[in-house]
Design a protein around this motif. Structure first.
Motif, PDB file in Angstrom:
ATOM      1  N   GLU A 257       0.830  -1.199   0.000  1.00  0.00           N
ATOM      2  CA  GLU A 257       0.000   0.000   0.000  1.00  0.00           C
ATOM      3  C   GLU A 257       0.874   1.262   0.000  1.00  0.00           C
ATOM      4  OE1 GLU A 257      -2.882   0.012   3.072  1.00  0.00           O
ATOM      5  OE2 GLU A 257      -3.659  -1.992   2.621  1.00  0.00           O
ATOM      6  N   GLN A 258       2.000   1.215   0.707  1.00  0.00           N
ATOM      7  CA  GLN A 258       2.907   2.360   0.720  1.00  0.00           C
ATOM      8  C   GLN A 258       3.416   2.671  -0.688  1.00  0.00           C
ATOM      9  OE1 GLN A 258       6.001   2.135   3.736  1.00  0.00           O
ATOM     10  NE2 GLN A 258       4.745   0.780   4.997  1.00  0.00           N
ATOM     11  N   LYS A 259       3.823   1.610  -1.417  1.00  0.00           N
ATOM     12  CA  LYS A 259       4.375   1.808  -2.749  1.00  0.00           C
ATOM     13  C   LYS A 259       3.328   2.417  -3.687  1.00  0.00           C
ATOM     14  CE  LYS A 259       7.149  -1.294  -4.316  1.00  0.00           C
ATOM     15  NZ  LYS A 259       7.685  -2.565  -4.875  1.00  0.00           N
ATOM     16  N   ILE A 260       2.111   1.902  -3.626  1.00  0.00           N
ATOM     17  CA  ILE A 260       1.048   2.432  -4.480  1.00  0.00           C
ATOM     18  C   ILE A 260       0.755   3.892  -4.135  1.00  0.00           C
ATOM     19  CG2 ILE A 260      -1.400   2.196  -5.057  1.00  0.00           C
ATOM     20  CD1 ILE A 260      -1.096  -0.797  -4.632  1.00  0.00           C
ATOM     21  N   TYR A 261       0.813   4.211  -2.853  1.00  0.00           N
ATOM     22  CA  TYR A 261       0.478   5.561  -2.415  1.00  0.00           C
ATOM     23  C   TYR A 261       1.490   6.599  -2.907  1.00  0.00           C
ATOM     24  CZ  TYR A 261      -0.279   9.510   0.733  1.00  0.00           C
ATOM     25  OH  TYR A 261      -0.485  10.768   1.245  1.00  0.00           O
ATOM     26  N   VAL A 262       2.803   6.269  -2.836  1.00  0.00           N
ATOM     27  CA  VAL A 262       3.832   7.289  -3.083  1.00  0.00           C
ATOM     28  C   VAL A 262       3.976   7.627  -4.567  1.00  0.00           C
ATOM     29  CG1 VAL A 262       5.089   6.601  -1.031  1.00  0.00           C
ATOM     30  CG2 VAL A 262       5.676   5.556  -3.219  1.00  0.00           C
ATOM     31  N   ILE A 263       3.632   6.694  -5.456  1.00  0.00           N
ATOM     32  CA  ILE A 263       3.837   6.933  -6.890  1.00  0.00           C
ATOM     33  C   ILE A 263       2.981   8.110  -7.346  1.00  0.00           C
ATOM     34  CG2 ILE A 263       3.577   5.947  -9.205  1.00  0.00           C
ATOM     35  CD1 ILE A 263       4.152   3.210  -7.986  1.00  0.00           C
TER      36      ILE A 263
END
Length: 551
Positions: A257-263
């Motif tokens: 979820e972190q990776k999806i959020y930061v992009i």
């Protein structure tokens, strides 16, 4: 229960092949134990013995037949010693006078009533006597625990006569004053119902106000506690170091979820790699390559926070879901309570009405659909009679037999609006309290878990910062033994001893934190470390380069 005369002359049918094999001639009764032992199907003749059916061989007693296991259920009397002894005594019950030990005549025994499963005799039908019905001339004598049967007279305890007395007035008086009594009962019931309705309305209004106040207070307290918990959590998160923050972030927000959020987000501050180089500058947009690079270097959590990622997002979603679940459960309970309310109220009205029959005399026999006797004519209604009536759904018939039809109708017309509201309020309050307790317990567990993680992470970080640094004070244990003296380095051993002695906090709070100024001459220590290359060679490197020749 069953009546003895109802069983006599019934056909006997086998369960295994459905054949008719015998007819019941008489009942075999053990007067010492007040117990039915079986049925006589063939009397003793000149060249043959009597045949009987033990009660345990009977599967069912119906309206038209008695069902036994098989033809083998019919046995000769000599194979059942208890029945053989009863038949040998040749005592005839019918016509025997029943007297109390004080000489009160209860009448002549005509029939008996027994439980079809256990065989226990529940009572006797008698003719004449002091309690005989004015119209039928019969009465019901409850079976006492002690019974002495003779050839002419059967004696029962004085308590038996007391059990035969109607607790609400005799039959004759009840019959003569039926209309007056029912009218008076109706008026009394109406007055009581009106008074109860007014009282219930006042109590209900008071209960609603109290519940509203409590719910409002609970809601305010919940909001304050939740705000306090959120503020405390945010404050602690800000004080965490790099390792504690990473662990906490990954536990609260899944790395995927972190990776999806930061992009596609812009970083609010510079993001550095573990070696100190710049990964992203403030204001720069995060690409997929940047997110994957941060994940490889284990700084995805730092990038997540730098782009404004919230650590409490999942907690907020969980709290919202819990709130919605609570609301849905309350709504569901309300709808279900409203749907079942009428049935519950009707059941309560029937229960109240049927209880009015307790202690009254039944003026006519009440039977179930299969012929089983719920209450015999002249019998006083007891708790067991009420239970049988409720099991077989014959409450109305029992009330009619006890002369309470009008009272039952009056009870069933009582206003049930206040009861409906009270039941709904009780169910809603119960569900709300249950969900509120569950919500606060879950929040408490989560807060304790976060606090435990934060404490362990901070403890680890403080120890790591202290290792290898000198202390600014003498560290002693509770026995005044010196663990470290001023200026000595903090070692792993010193940390273990301080923790065992309960002075670890003193140790990590006493480190020398200033960066020392080390000259070139002092840069190399006089003593080699155990992991240095020169540790085993007196200062000379032991690295040897060997050449490999190829033949």
């Amino acid at each position: 229960m069953r009546k003895g005369s109802d069983v006599i002359d019934k056909v006997v049918v086998t369960y295994d092949n459905g054949k008719k094999i015998e007819r019941i001639i008489d009942l075999i009764f053990d007067q010492k134990h007040n117990q039915l032992l079986g049925f006589l199907v063939e009397e003793k003749g000149l060249f043959r013995g009597a045949k009987v059916i033990p009660l345990e061989e009977v599967q069912a007693i119906g309206l038209d037949a008695i069902v036994v296991n098989s033809k083998k259920s019919v046995v000769k009397v000599h194979r059942v010693p208890a029945i053989k002894e009863i038949l040998h005594q040749n005592i005839v019950l019918k016509g025997t006078r029943i007297l109390t030990t004080e000489g009160l005549d209860l009448g002549a025994l005509v029939d008996l009533f027994f439980d079809e499963h256990s065989g226990l005799v529940e009572g006797y039908e008698v003719s004449g006597g002091v309690f005989a019905d004015a119209y039928s001339g019969r009465s019901f004598v409850p079976a006492p625990e002690t019974l002495t049967i003779g050839y002419d007279v059967t004696f029962v305890p004085p308590e038996t006569a007391q059990m035969m007395q109607e607790q609400v007035g005799g039959i004759r008086g009840a019959v003569q004053a039926t209309e007056d009594r029912l009218q008076e009962s109706a008026q009394t019931a109406n007055r009581r119902l009106q008074k109860a309705s007014q009282s219930a309305g006042e109590q209900l209004q008071s209960s609603v106000e109290n519940v509203n106040r409590r719910l409002q207070s609970a809601s305010d307290n919940a909001g304050e506690q939740l705000q306090a918990a959120t503020d405390a959590t945010s404050s602690k998160l800000q004080d965490l170091n790099r390792d504690a923050s990473a662990s906490l972030t990954n536990n609260l927000v899944d790395p995927a979820e972190q990776k999806i959020y930061v992009i596609g987000k812009h970083v609010e501050r510079d993001v550095l790699t573990p070696d100190g180089s710049v990964l992203l500058l403030q204001g720069q947009e995060v690409t997929l390559v940047d997110a994957e690079a941060a994940a490889r270097m284990s700084i995805l959590d730092e990038l997540y926070r730098a782009t404004g990622g919230s650590l409490t997002a999942n907690i907020s979603r969980n709290l919202k879901a819990a709130t919605e679940s609570t609301s849905n459960q309350i709504q569901s309970a309300t709808q279900k309570g409203a749907a079942n309310l009428r049935q519950s109220v009707d059941g309560l009205a029937e229960y109240v009405a049927i209880q009015q029959a307790r202690g009254r005399r039944v003026v006519q026999t009440v039977r179930a659909n299969d012929g089983l006797i719920i209450a015999a004519s002249g019998q006083i209604v007891t708790e067991s009679v009420l239970e049988r009536a409720q099991i077989y759904g014959k409450e109305v018939e029992l009330l009619n037999a006890a002369g309470l039809a009008l009272a039952s109708a009056v009870s069933s017309t009582a206003s049930d609006t206040w009861l409906e509201t009270k039941v709904q309020l009780r169910d809603q309050a119960s569900v709300a309290q249950k969900n509120l307790n569950t919500f606060w317990q879950a929040l408490k567990d989560q807060a304790e878990k976060l606090q435990g993680r934060s404490t362990r992470a901070m403890k680890k970080q403080r120890i790591e910062q202290a290792l290898g640094r000198p202390v600014t004070r003498v560290i002693i244990d509770p026995e005044d033994n010196v663990i470290l003296n001023v200026g000595e380095l903090i070692t792993h051993r010193a940390v273990r001893q301080a923790e065992e002695s309960g002075v670890l906090n003193i140790l990590v709070s006493s480190i020398y934190i200033k960066e020392p100024e080390i000259s070139d001459q002092e840069l190399r220590a006089q003593e080699h470390g155990m992991a240095s290359l020169a540790h085993h060679g007196n200062g000379r490197s032991q690295i040897e380069v060997k050449s490999i020749s190829v033949n």
